[in-house]
Design a protein around this motif. Sequence first.
Motif, mmCIF file in Angstrom:
data_model
loop_
_atom_site.group_PDB
_atom_site.id
_atom_site.type_symbol
_atom_site.label_atom_id
_atom_site.label_comp_id
_atom_site.label_asym_id
_atom_site.label_seq_id
_atom_site.Cartn_x
_atom_site.Cartn_y
_atom_site.Cartn_z
ATOM 1 N N LEU A 52 -2.015 107.819 31.269
ATOM 2 C CA LEU A 52 -1.557 106.358 30.931
ATOM 3 C C LEU A 52 -0.023 106.409 31.283
ATOM 4 N N PHE A 53 0.412 105.692 32.004
ATOM 5 C CA PHE A 53 2.026 105.878 32.319
ATOM 6 C C PHE A 53 2.648 104.597 31.413
ATOM 7 N N ALA A 54 2.037 103.621 31.150
ATOM 8 C CA ALA A 54 2.377 102.560 30.205
ATOM 9 C C ALA A 54 1.417 101.439 29.906
ATOM 10 N N ASP A 70 14.311 106.170 43.601
ATOM 11 C CA ASP A 70 14.690 107.398 42.267
ATOM 12 C C ASP A 70 13.733 107.456 41.545
ATOM 13 N N GLY A 71 12.465 106.972 41.621
ATOM 14 C CA GLY A 71 11.228 107.058 40.682
ATOM 15 C C GLY A 71 11.080 106.169 39.785
ATOM 16 N N ARG A 72 11.767 105.309 39.415
ATOM 17 C CA ARG A 72 11.648 104.160 38.468
ATOM 18 C C ARG A 72 10.496 103.369 39.011
ATOM 19 N N VAL A 73 9.628 102.899 38.144
ATOM 20 C CA VAL A 73 8.658 101.996 38.360
ATOM 21 C C VAL A 73 8.602 100.561 38.264
ATOM 22 N N THR A 101 11.837 109.430 31.412
ATOM 23 C CA THR A 101 13.128 110.196 31.462
ATOM 24 C C THR A 101 12.736 111.765 30.787
ATOM 25 N N ASN A 102 11.885 112.185 30.357
ATOM 26 C CA ASN A 102 11.476 113.447 29.956
ATOM 27 C C ASN A 102 10.492 114.143 30.696
ATOM 28 N N GLY A 103 9.995 113.449 31.774
ATOM 29 C CA GLY A 103 9.204 114.082 32.694
ATOM 30 C C GLY A 103 7.728 114.419 32.267
ATOM 31 N N ASP A 104 7.193 113.724 30.973
ATOM 32 C CA ASP A 104 5.981 114.089 30.639
ATOM 33 C C ASP A 104 4.744 113.188 31.072
ATOM 34 N N GLY A 105 5.184 112.110 32.129
ATOM 35 C CA GLY A 105 4.314 111.403 32.540
ATOM 36 C C GLY A 105 4.055 110.234 32.153
ATOM 37 N N VAL A 106 4.790 110.074 31.115
ATOM 38 C CA VAL A 106 4.635 108.668 30.420
ATOM 39 C C VAL A 106 5.594 107.948 30.192
ATOM 40 N N ALA A 107 5.904 106.728 30.581
ATOM 41 C CA ALA A 107 7.183 105.949 30.381
ATOM 42 C C ALA A 107 7.830 106.018 29.001
ATOM 43 N N ASP A 108 8.955 106.282 28.866
ATOM 44 C CA ASP A 108 9.751 106.215 27.637
ATOM 45 C C ASP A 108 11.042 105.383 27.699
ATOM 46 N N LYS A 109 11.322 104.745 28.660
ATOM 47 C CA LYS A 109 12.143 103.550 28.864
ATOM 48 C C LYS A 109 11.790 102.388 29.713
ATOM 49 N N ARG A 110 12.108 101.267 29.056
ATOM 50 C CA ARG A 110 11.740 100.071 29.941
ATOM 51 C C ARG A 110 12.697 99.047 29.796
#
Length: 834
Positions: A52-54, A70-73, A101-110
Amino acid sequence: MSMKYLTSIFLLCLFALPTNDARSQTQSSWASNDKASFTPQIHHPNIKSVTLFAQNPDLVTPVGVAVSPDGRVFVQENHTHKRESNYSGPKTDRILVFEDTNGDGVADKRSVFYEGHTFSTDLLFGPDGHLYVSTRWFIGRFLNASSKQSADGEPEKLVVCETEGDYPHNGIGGLAIDPADPDSLAFGFGENLGVDYTFVGSDGTKLSGGGEGGSTYRCRTDGAELTRLSTGHWNAFGMTYDLAGNLFSTDNDPDATPPNRLLHVIPGADFGYEFRYGRSGRHPLVCWNGENPGTLGMAGVLNEAACGVIPFGVNHLLTASWTDNRVDLHKLTPKGASLEATREQFLSGPDDFRPVHFSYSTDGRFLYISDWVKISYPVHGHGRIWRVEFKQPVSLTPLPRTNEIAEPTIDKAIELLGSPDPYVRTAAMNTLVQHPKEIEDLDWKTMNEVARVHYAVTLKRIDQRKGSSGQFVDRIPDLLLDKSSDVRFVAIKWIADETLEHHRVSLEQLLKRDDLSRRDLKAVVASLAKISSPTTREFSPDDTLLKLTLDDSNPIQLRRIALQSLNVDHPRLTIGVLESLLDLNDATIQREAVHILAIHPDANKASALNKVAGDESLDANLRADAIAGLASLATENSDVLQELANHHHPIIANEARRTLVSAGLLKRKLPAKPSVDQLSDWNTLIDEVEGEPDPNIGRRLFFHNNLAGCYKCHAVNGRGNEVGPDLTTIHKQTGITQTWLLKHIVHPSAEMAPYYRPQQLLTFDGQVLNGLIIAREGQREGYIGSDGKVFYVDKNDVEGRQELTNSIMPTGLLDPLTATEIRDLLAYLLLHEE
């Protein structure tokens, strides 16, 4: 599928929410804090994980999703679709950006990239780094969005749709750019409820339409050189190019015409649906799978509420089914100049998994899926983005372009009008439509039938492009006189499409033809109705057909075909009416009346059937038809049947005995049948029967209430149901033999088209229900069971569902029949002429 239902489908695909403060959403009452309690079930071996990314409250009701280089969704969030008065979210839609930003597969910045649209539908990054966005009314682009944190202002508008239509999700939809042709943009457009519209490109190009149904278009990525590619869609909500450069669209189905379609789009394609003839898709002048001259069929079957579509490596596609809570994988294989697609599950989830659109990371390692979450049409405060990680990256590299359908020269196009391949014919017609002067003097009457048909379609398309100044409309009388029913159909529909009142007499003259077919009749009746009432969309021919049947001034041939074309359950087609037709003393009318009585739902039919069965002046086969029609009422009429079982005529006696046996009132011993996998033994069983087969007996078995009963799911010559394939012309199809039929009857699950895969439902009260989908209308779902009976289920009562690989058609259908009866049934299917 109802329009309301389709709405939900598109909603999913259209939604995008706007907010002013990225932080405020998590604290707002309109965004749910409920968390996902599941992970979608994996069905493909290359999927490594699904995370679950977001999710809400960080985003709600997402539609389009697009991954930047650049990988942003980037995600469209919809706050405007079916917005209710108590919804307190932002007033307009917005585009959010999520980062891991930390590569754990879950969005941490929006962050919020843009807000301000309404009725958003799709989002796409082009190879140029620009972000393309569609709403119901326009296509825009944010220049160089891949290198920006937020939009500089409003998007550059590339194509604008000028229309009074304002339904949220049946306007501009799916966006597609072929990586091998990065300067070209394709997009879809819905049926717009038949409202007139005009597309305006950035260079001033204008294309207008109205009641023709949904369409697809192509332009340059700056909005110039706008052109229409195809028409005849319901709503081309999802669009994509496969790696070979073939353009595909998903297409939702109208009210009463499942399934959803996967369509292979080429220039000049017509997929058969037109809103001018109603929402149901059942009008005699429209079609759904290439049945009408000049139309193309579907490449494959999709599940309900089909939304996004995207390639999955070479020769494969993925599609999202919002209603059926799944993502499907489709393998593409060549079919002439086109392709056909299989269907299998890729991902599936519970009722709160409602996938909409897709986007890959640039390296093909990840697939992002927007999830609408709830069945609610109105925006509701829930939403998710799933990330699928693959064990091996998915190839996104375009292939060499070898499968494109080349545009032929004019001379070659004329020759290819007679091609057996509908895609080749379409390419030929598309060429000739551009050069009307080159074909106006062709000696078309000497062409073969296929070429004449598609020459006629070409003339019609040329005139429709020119509007009232058409140059070929004067050819209609000659087309109406052609010996080909298909050529006549083109002319009949032409008259209806353009409401050409001055051809009324010519239409009426067609009803007197000796070779009038059921399709001819229905088309003429529909065309006459259209020119009489141009604004009426929905239409049923039954009242007119009954009137034609009962008018004794009409030719018998017309009355018989009109009667044959009537729906058995038409409320005015009563037992009394059928009894009056039996008194006409015309064998063709009597036979059709008896055939209707045999499957008529009214139990009061017994008196009429008994009268025919006991009439010594009538043909023995007609009397036997009546006897077989008593099968559902055999117990109440056992005395009559026992007497007829001793009749001196073997046809009558044998049918009476068979009817008694079918009701359990008479016993007969039958040897054991071979197993389902012993096809050679089945063939031997049939081949050892002495004498000649009797298709009359076969017909009675096909329409028998207690024995074979094929009519409960199949139709022949307009009688029966269309749950399974219509078998009217099966004997004319290539490769249909006794062996082929036996294989599909004794082992129906051996080869089963995706559309005919049944659903198994588990209800909260413990019921297990199996059936084929026939209607999805919001909360109410319609299915038909193996007994041919329709049942309905409230969606809230369903705990779980799965698609079965076993056919709804039961095994053992031939077990109660003798070898002779089986041979007769096969003979009817292979030899019938009615």
